[in-house]
Design a protein around this motif. Structure first.
Motif, mmCIF file in Angstrom:
data_model
loop_
_atom_site.group_PDB
_atom_site.id
_atom_site.type_symbol
_atom_site.label_atom_id
_atom_site.label_comp_id
_atom_site.label_asym_id
_atom_site.label_seq_id
_atom_site.Cartn_x
_atom_site.Cartn_y
_atom_site.Cartn_z
ATOM 1 N N GLN A 263 0.597 -1.335 -0.366
ATOM 2 C CA GLN A 263 -0.056 0.506 0.198
ATOM 3 C C GLN A 263 1.288 1.703 -0.371
ATOM 4 O O GLN A 263 0.574 2.125 -0.821
ATOM 5 N N ILE A 264 2.199 1.701 1.115
ATOM 6 C CA ILE A 264 2.973 2.363 0.899
ATOM 7 C C ILE A 264 3.575 2.867 -0.391
ATOM 8 O O ILE A 264 3.568 3.751 -1.267
ATOM 9 N N LEU A 265 3.905 1.716 -1.345
ATOM 10 C CA LEU A 265 4.220 1.914 -2.378
ATOM 11 C C LEU A 265 3.733 2.305 -3.160
ATOM 12 O O LEU A 265 4.083 3.088 -4.244
ATOM 13 N N LYS A 266 2.934 1.532 -3.211
ATOM 14 C CA LYS A 266 1.629 2.250 -4.234
ATOM 15 C C LYS A 266 1.442 3.568 -3.801
ATOM 16 O O LYS A 266 1.591 4.614 -5.036
ATOM 17 N N ALA A 267 1.098 4.104 -3.624
ATOM 18 C CA ALA A 267 1.042 5.605 -2.147
ATOM 19 C C ALA A 267 1.588 6.580 -3.208
ATOM 20 O O ALA A 267 2.010 7.551 -4.023
ATOM 21 N N ALA A 268 3.530 5.887 -2.809
ATOM 22 C CA ALA A 268 4.667 6.668 -2.975
ATOM 23 C C ALA A 268 4.355 6.596 -4.528
ATOM 24 O O ALA A 268 4.705 7.611 -5.084
ATOM 25 N N ALA A 269 3.976 5.782 -5.053
ATOM 26 C CA ALA A 269 4.281 6.251 -7.091
ATOM 27 C C ALA A 269 3.239 6.912 -7.245
ATOM 28 O O ALA A 269 3.512 7.664 -8.080
ATOM 29 N N LEU A 270 2.049 7.622 -6.635
ATOM 30 C CA LEU A 270 0.786 8.149 -6.731
ATOM 31 C C LEU A 270 1.050 9.241 -6.707
ATOM 32 O O LEU A 270 0.823 10.372 -7.596
ATOM 33 N N GLU A 271 1.782 9.636 -5.757
ATOM 34 C CA GLU A 271 2.903 10.660 -5.312
ATOM 35 C C GLU A 271 3.532 10.997 -6.290
ATOM 36 O O GLU A 271 4.414 12.279 -5.504
ATOM 37 N N ASP A 272 4.436 10.344 -7.275
ATOM 38 C CA ASP A 272 5.385 10.433 -7.640
ATOM 39 C C ASP A 272 6.679 10.907 -7.323
ATOM 40 O O ASP A 272 7.587 11.838 -7.560
ATOM 41 N N THR A 273 6.522 9.872 -5.809
ATOM 42 C CA THR A 273 7.578 10.182 -4.691
ATOM 43 C C THR A 273 8.437 8.484 -5.083
ATOM 44 O O THR A 273 7.897 7.433 -4.824
ATOM 45 N N ARG A 274 9.521 8.385 -5.229
ATOM 46 C CA ARG A 274 10.942 7.175 -4.561
ATOM 47 C C ARG A 274 11.636 7.746 -3.872
ATOM 48 O O ARG A 274 13.339 8.287 -4.480
ATOM 49 N N ASP A 275 11.464 7.433 -2.552
ATOM 50 C CA ASP A 275 12.242 8.178 -1.967
ATOM 51 C C ASP A 275 12.332 6.501 -0.459
ATOM 52 O O ASP A 275 12.264 6.659 0.554
ATOM 53 N N ASP A 276 13.701 5.912 -1.744
ATOM 54 C CA ASP A 276 13.831 4.416 -0.877
ATOM 55 C C ASP A 276 14.165 4.198 0.734
ATOM 56 O O ASP A 276 14.391 3.697 1.338
ATOM 57 N N GLU A 277 14.854 5.481 0.482
ATOM 58 C CA GLU A 277 15.324 5.553 1.914
ATOM 59 C C GLU A 277 14.987 6.063 3.043
ATOM 60 O O GLU A 277 14.385 5.676 4.633
ATOM 61 N N ASN A 278 13.636 6.695 2.655
ATOM 62 C CA ASN A 278 12.434 7.631 3.933
ATOM 63 C C ASN A 278 11.906 6.349 3.880
ATOM 64 O O ASN A 278 11.352 5.941 4.772
ATOM 65 N N ILE A 279 11.387 5.456 3.107
ATOM 66 C CA ILE A 279 9.932 4.271 3.313
ATOM 67 C C ILE A 279 11.259 3.182 3.913
ATOM 68 O O ILE A 279 10.583 2.570 4.988
ATOM 69 N N LEU A 280 12.668 3.550 3.946
ATOM 70 C CA LEU A 280 13.317 2.212 5.327
ATOM 71 C C LEU A 280 13.077 2.597 6.618
ATOM 72 O O LEU A 280 13.007 2.395 7.194
ATOM 73 N N ASP A 281 13.718 3.997 6.068
ATOM 74 C CA ASP A 281 13.426 5.080 7.717
ATOM 75 C C ASP A 281 11.774 4.121 8.555
ATOM 76 O O ASP A 281 12.029 4.291 9.294
ATOM 77 N N ASN A 282 10.861 4.199 7.471
ATOM 78 C CA ASN A 282 9.737 3.875 7.934
ATOM 79 C C ASN A 282 10.011 2.532 8.521
ATOM 80 O O ASN A 282 8.459 2.688 9.650
ATOM 81 N N PHE A 283 10.437 1.998 7.442
ATOM 82 C CA PHE A 283 10.082 0.463 8.140
ATOM 83 C C PHE A 283 10.891 0.222 9.742
ATOM 84 O O PHE A 283 9.611 -0.459 10.200
ATOM 85 N N VAL A 284 11.676 1.142 9.896
ATOM 86 C CA VAL A 284 12.393 0.800 10.757
ATOM 87 C C VAL A 284 11.379 1.415 11.994
ATOM 88 O O VAL A 284 11.469 0.732 12.592
#
Length: 478
Positions: A263-284
């Protein structure tokens, strides 16, 4: 003689400069003291170190810092302050969570991001994955993992064996979070050697000790520091692999897993955001905050219920009425457990796993006639407020009826998940999971606290029962 004279001259110069620097520092400290002396509070232990010697002495005795804060609030009075977006998170405090002992930890995730605009963009991406509607579709996983826990407990439920409820709850909540959020099968319930529970424990130990000045340079702490750093790296390494694999699956058109990460990856794609480091921050962030807090809440609730037989029986009656012997609890079932909700809320009042939150003032304020200077750190303690007569009548009595529909609402004095726009994104997730696990436990087992157990609390980054809630279980006879 000239060389000796030059050396003495240099020594005197260095001494003079040092004395001058120390004098300036003392003047600065005096200025700081004058800035805050009008605010009610305990006397300083030291002119130079302020209250730090008190805190260090308490830590050496394994005392609870928040208990000390409560004593101070009762003696000197709390200052009531309203949380709002006007007061952002404190960059100094949350900056320490961004990097833990030099290793990127929570980075700019939802908890540690003190830039409101950047946080708001993240929250917009994450919110759909934690909506009530989406979480209803995850009930099968909640039931599956809770059933695995029940089977493990059945092996020990002989009326004699002591087991740590905190340990078991930590393992099941870790399994639930890994599966529901990231599609991972950790099997922490079945494998004591899996590295994740230990890594999370070490990280939480690191967060509780990060307040020690110059911790990284203390000789006796080097082994601990290295283990904490490696634990953080392990979590981020696994998270990176998980994110990369999921993104590859989505790009290859493979059937997407029903979990929060998708869900997060899909929402990030819709926002045209690809910040894997930030997604990783939220994973942790989700891993750390999402299982530790729920495990502690469940453990504290069970601990308290062992000395509340009337409340226990009332809870069982509600479970029997609305769930009976069902193994697959539905979302609708959870909605019927009104008294259950009250018990969980009362547990969070007395035993909030996250004892408070920190904010920062950008400008001067006058609160209750007291001037609060600009650029000051504010600590909002739900632990302290939840235990004060000023906010809750007879506060040390465990009374779930405080949260009945007809009871007055404890506005602004009860915030175990924080308040306002920056309240915890996972609170619905957490309470759904807690209800499923607790309902099954009450449905199947009788339990009592093992001899010698205390009701003391320890701070290990989050608040936990000091003795782990060692219990003796036996099957419930219906």
């Amino acid at each position: 003689m000239d060389v000796l004279g030059a050396m003495w001259g240099l020594l005197l110069l260095l001494l003079s400069v040092s004395l001058l620097a120390f004098s300036f520092y003392c003047c600065y400290l005096k200025f700081i003291h004058m800035k805050y002396d009008h605010i009610p509070g305990p006397p300083r232990e030291s002119f130079v170190l302020g209250h730090l010697p008190i805190l260090w002495n308490l830590q050496r005795k394994n005392g609870l810092l928040h208990g000390l804060f409560m004593q101070w609030a009762e003696t000197y009075g709390p200052i009531e302050y309203l949380m709002s977006p006007e007061y952002p998170k404190d960059p100094t405090v949350y900056g320490q969570l961004s990097h833990l002992l030099g290793v990127r930890f929570l980075g700019n995730g939802l908890v540690s991001d003190y830039d409101y605009d950047h946080w708001h963009k993240q929250r917009r991406i994450v919110d759909p994955a934690f909506s009530r509607t989406y979480l209803m579709g995850l009930m099968d996983t909640f039931n599956e993992k809770a059933e695995e826990l029940m089977k493990k407990l059945e092996e020990k439920a002989d009326g004699k064996t002591e087991l740590s409820i905190l340990n078991m709850m930590s393992r099941v909540t870790l399994d639930v979070l890994a599966k529901v959020a990231f599609g991972m099968e950790l099997n922490a319930l079945h494998d004591d050697q899996t590295p994740f529970p230990h890594a999370v424990s070490m990280i939480m130990k690191g967060t509780s000790e990060m307040c020690l000045p110059l911790l990284k340079y203390m000789p006796g702490k080097q082994k601990l520091i290295k283990e904490i750093q490696e634990s953080v790296r392990l979590l981020r390494r696994v998270g990176k692999e998980c994110i990369e694999q999921r993104r590859e699956d989505i790009q290859n058109g493979e059937e997407a897993r029903v979990d929060i990460l998708t869900q997060i990856l899909k929402a990030a794609a819709l926002e045209d955001t690809r910040d894997d480091e930030n997604i990783l921050d939220n994973f942790v962030t989700f891993f750390i905050a999402g299982h530790e807090t729920t495990a502690s809440q469940l453990s504290f609730t069970i601990m308290e219920l062992t000395r509340q037989p009337e409340i226990m029986e009332r809870l069982r009656a509600e479970v029997d009425e609305f769930i009976g012997t069902k193994r697959n609890i539905s979302y609708a079932d959870l909605g019927n457990l009104q008294y259950f909700t009250q018990v969980l809320k009362e547990s969070l009042r007395l035993y909030p796993p996250v004892p408070g939150t920190v904010r920062w003032t950008g400008k001067e304020n006058i609160i209750e006639g007291i001037r609060i200077p600009a650029n000051v750190t504010l600590f909002f303690s739900t632990y302290t407020m939840g235990r004060m007569e000023k906010f809750f009548k007879d506060p040390m009595t465990f009374n779930p009826d405080r949260f009945s529909n007809n009871a007055p609402k404890p506005y602004f004095s009860y915030f175990p998940f924080s308040l306002g726009p920056r309240s915890c994104v996972g609170q619905i997730f957490s309470q759904m999971e807690a209800k499923v696990v607790m309902a099954k436990l009450l449905q199947r087992f009788e339990f009592q606290l093992a001899p010698g157990q205390s009701f003391e609390i320890v701070d290990t980054g989050t608040l936990k029962p000091r003795d782990g809630v060692m219990c003796i279980l036996k099957p419930r006879i219906l």
